[in-house]
Design a protein around this motif. Structure first.
Motif, PDB file in Angstrom:
ATOM      1  N   GLN A 205     -10.458  13.931  -1.959  1.00 54.32           N
ATOM      2  CA  GLN A 205     -11.114  12.957  -2.841  1.00 54.32           C
ATOM      3  C   GLN A 205     -11.453  11.681  -2.092  1.00 54.32           C
ATOM      4  N   VAL A 206     -10.503  11.162  -1.326  1.00 59.11           N
ATOM      5  CA  VAL A 206     -10.731   9.903  -0.618  1.00 59.11           C
ATOM      6  C   VAL A 206     -11.757  10.098   0.505  1.00 59.11           C
ATOM      7  N   ALA A 207     -11.747  11.253   1.161  1.00 57.99           N
ATOM      8  CA  ALA A 207     -12.779  11.535   2.168  1.00 57.99           C
ATOM      9  C   ALA A 207     -14.158  11.555   1.511  1.00 57.99           C
ATOM     10  N   GLY A 208     -14.239  12.070   0.298  1.00 62.72           N
ATOM     11  CA  GLY A 208     -15.489  12.029  -0.456  1.00 62.72           C
ATOM     12  C   GLY A 208     -15.903  10.602  -0.786  1.00 62.72           C
TER      13      GLY A 208
ATOM     14  N   GLN B 266       0.855  -1.190   0.000  1.00 64.92           N
ATOM     15  CA  GLN B 266       0.000   0.000   0.000  1.00 64.92           C
ATOM     16  C   GLN B 266       0.889   1.237   0.000  1.00 64.92           C
ATOM     17  N   ASP B 267       1.270   1.695  -1.165  1.00 64.09           N
ATOM     18  CA  ASP B 267       2.188   2.825  -1.259  1.00 64.09           C
ATOM     19  C   ASP B 267       1.692   3.784  -2.333  1.00 64.09           C
ATOM     20  N   GLU B 268       0.797   4.642  -1.941  1.00 65.98           N
ATOM     21  CA  GLU B 268       0.197   5.592  -2.863  1.00 65.98           C
ATOM     22  C   GLU B 268       0.792   6.972  -2.603  1.00 65.98           C
ATOM     23  N   ALA B 269       1.323   7.573  -3.636  1.00 60.24           N
ATOM     24  CA  ALA B 269       1.956   8.884  -3.491  1.00 60.24           C
ATOM     25  C   ALA B 269       0.909   9.963  -3.250  1.00 60.24           C
ATOM     26  N   VAL B 270       1.280  10.937  -2.458  1.00 57.76           N
ATOM     27  CA  VAL B 270       0.423  12.112  -2.263  1.00 57.76           C
ATOM     28  C   VAL B 270       1.164  13.328  -2.812  1.00 57.76           C
ATOM     29  N   ARG B 271       0.400  14.244  -3.348  1.00 59.52           N
ATOM     30  CA  ARG B 271       0.970  15.488  -3.858  1.00 59.52           C
ATOM     31  C   ARG B 271       0.162  16.638  -3.294  1.00 59.52           C
TER      32      ARG B 271
ATOM     33  N   ALA C 282     -12.438  -0.697   3.342  1.00 59.34           N
ATOM     34  CA  ALA C 282     -11.261  -0.521   2.487  1.00 59.34           C
ATOM     35  C   ALA C 282     -10.976   0.959   2.238  1.00 59.34           C
ATOM     36  N   THR C 283     -12.016   1.722   1.990  1.00 62.79           N
ATOM     37  CA  THR C 283     -11.846   3.139   1.685  1.00 62.79           C
ATOM     38  C   THR C 283     -11.415   3.917   2.915  1.00 62.79           C
ATOM     39  N   LEU C 284     -11.921   3.562   4.073  1.00 68.53           N
ATOM     40  CA  LEU C 284     -11.480   4.214   5.299  1.00 68.53           C
ATOM     41  C   LEU C 284      -9.998   3.923   5.556  1.00 68.53           C
ATOM     42  N   ALA C 285      -9.577   2.681   5.327  1.00 70.91           N
ATOM     43  CA  ALA C 285      -8.156   2.351   5.495  1.00 70.91           C
ATOM     44  C   ALA C 285      -7.308   3.194   4.545  1.00 70.91           C
ATOM     45  N   ARG C 286      -7.785   3.375   3.336  1.00 70.26           N
ATOM     46  CA  ARG C 286      -7.072   4.230   2.369  1.00 70.26           C
ATOM     47  C   ARG C 286      -7.047   5.675   2.848  1.00 70.26           C
ATOM     48  N   LEU C 287      -8.165   6.155   3.373  1.00 74.95           N
ATOM     49  CA  LEU C 287      -8.229   7.525   3.893  1.00 74.95           C
ATOM     50  C   LEU C 287      -7.190   7.728   4.987  1.00 74.95           C
ATOM     51  N   LEU C 288      -7.075   6.779   5.879  1.00 76.04           N
ATOM     52  CA  LEU C 288      -6.124   6.901   6.985  1.00 76.04           C
ATOM     53  C   LEU C 288      -4.683   6.885   6.475  1.00 76.04           C
ATOM     54  N   ARG C 289      -4.406   6.039   5.487  1.00 74.55           N
ATOM     55  CA  ARG C 289      -3.052   6.010   4.899  1.00 74.55           C
ATOM     56  C   ARG C 289      -2.730   7.328   4.197  1.00 74.55           C
ATOM     57  N   ILE C 290      -3.663   7.791   3.362  1.00 70.37           N
ATOM     58  CA  ILE C 290      -3.459   9.038   2.622  1.00 70.37           C
ATOM     59  C   ILE C 290      -3.365  10.204   3.605  1.00 70.37           C
ATOM     60  N   GLY C 291      -4.192  10.184   4.626  1.00 71.02           N
ATOM     61  CA  GLY C 291      -4.158  11.243   5.630  1.00 71.02           C
ATOM     62  C   GLY C 291      -2.809  11.305   6.324  1.00 71.02           C
ATOM     63  N   GLU C 292      -2.312  10.152   6.733  1.00 73.93           N
ATOM     64  CA  GLU C 292      -1.018  10.115   7.414  1.00 73.93           C
ATOM     65  C   GLU C 292       0.102  10.626   6.504  1.00 73.93           C
ATOM     66  N   ARG C 293       0.090  10.180   5.252  1.00 73.40           N
ATOM     67  CA  ARG C 293       1.127  10.628   4.312  1.00 73.40           C
ATOM     68  C   ARG C 293       0.995  12.115   3.999  1.00 73.40           C
ATOM     69  N   SER C 294      -0.222  12.590   3.851  1.00 73.23           N
ATOM     70  CA  SER C 294      -0.437  14.003   3.544  1.00 73.23           C
ATOM     71  C   SER C 294       0.023  14.890   4.691  1.00 73.23           C
ATOM     72  N   LEU C 295      -0.329  14.495   5.909  1.00 78.64           N
ATOM     73  CA  LEU C 295       0.108  15.266   7.078  1.00 78.64           C
ATOM     74  C   LEU C 295       1.630  15.265   7.180  1.00 78.64           C
ATOM     75  N   GLY C 296       2.229  14.122   6.957  1.00 81.52           N
ATOM     76  CA  GLY C 296       3.688  14.034   7.003  1.00 81.52           C
ATOM     77  C   GLY C 296       4.341  14.902   5.948  1.00 81.52           C
ATOM     78  N   GLU C 297       3.784  14.889   4.759  1.00 82.58           N
ATOM     79  CA  GLU C 297       4.316  15.705   3.663  1.00 82.58           C
ATOM     80  C   GLU C 297       4.235  17.195   4.009  1.00 82.58           C
ATOM     81  N   MET C 298       3.105  17.609   4.547  1.00 81.99           N
ATOM     82  CA  MET C 298       2.930  19.020   4.888  1.00 81.99           C
ATOM     83  C   MET C 298       3.849  19.422   6.033  1.00 81.99           C
TER      84      MET C 298
END
Length: 133
Positions: free
Chosen positions: A90-93, A16-21, A109-125
């Motif tokens: 988008q994923v929250a939607g 599970q390695d989805e890039a965030v921008r 599945a979508t909530l798990a993705r939201l949490l992963r994307i959220g964690e990566r997005s927060l880390g990126e910021m």
């Protein structure tokens, strides 16, 4: 009879390695509108709120409070849009759509993705914020 070793030979681990921008244009607009200090304040408050909302959304899921979970996910959309986290919005939607459809499997599945994307997005910021200090 099949052994566990034989079964495990056929198991595929999905990475599970989805890039965030982050939307740099949105961040630049905030700086232009609010100045560097004002934009930094808005971003810091938004990051804190996103972290709290992600946690709250997950808690609502575990407690089967779908209406509260939907509201929390909807608030994630607005906050993440404000600071250029389009993927998170988008994923929250997508999570709210799963709640609306009553699709519990897709929701998990979508909530798990939201949490992963959220964690990566927060880390990126936060990494961007650290570079500016």
């Amino acid at each position: 009879m099949t052994t566990w070793g034989e079964i495990l030979e056929h198991v595929t681990l999905l990475r599970q390695d989805e890039a965030v921008r982050l939307d740099a244009t949105r961040l630049e607009t905030l700086v232009a509108q609010l100045g560097a200090t004002g934009a930094e304040d808005v971003i810091c408050r938004a990051l804190e709120e996103l972290a709290a909302r992600l946690s709250h959304t997950e808690r609502c899921y575990r407690e089967a409070r779908s209406d509260d979970m939907r509201r929390s996910a909807r608030s994630l959309i607005a906050i993440s849009d404000q600071i250029g986290m389009q993927k998170l919005a988008q994923v929250a939607g997508d999570v709210t759509d799963c709640v609306d459809r009553g699709d519990r499997i897709a929701l998990a599945a979508t909530l798990a993705r939201l949490l992963r994307i959220g964690e990566r997005s927060l880390g990126e910021m936060w990494d961007i914020q650290d570079l500016r200090i």
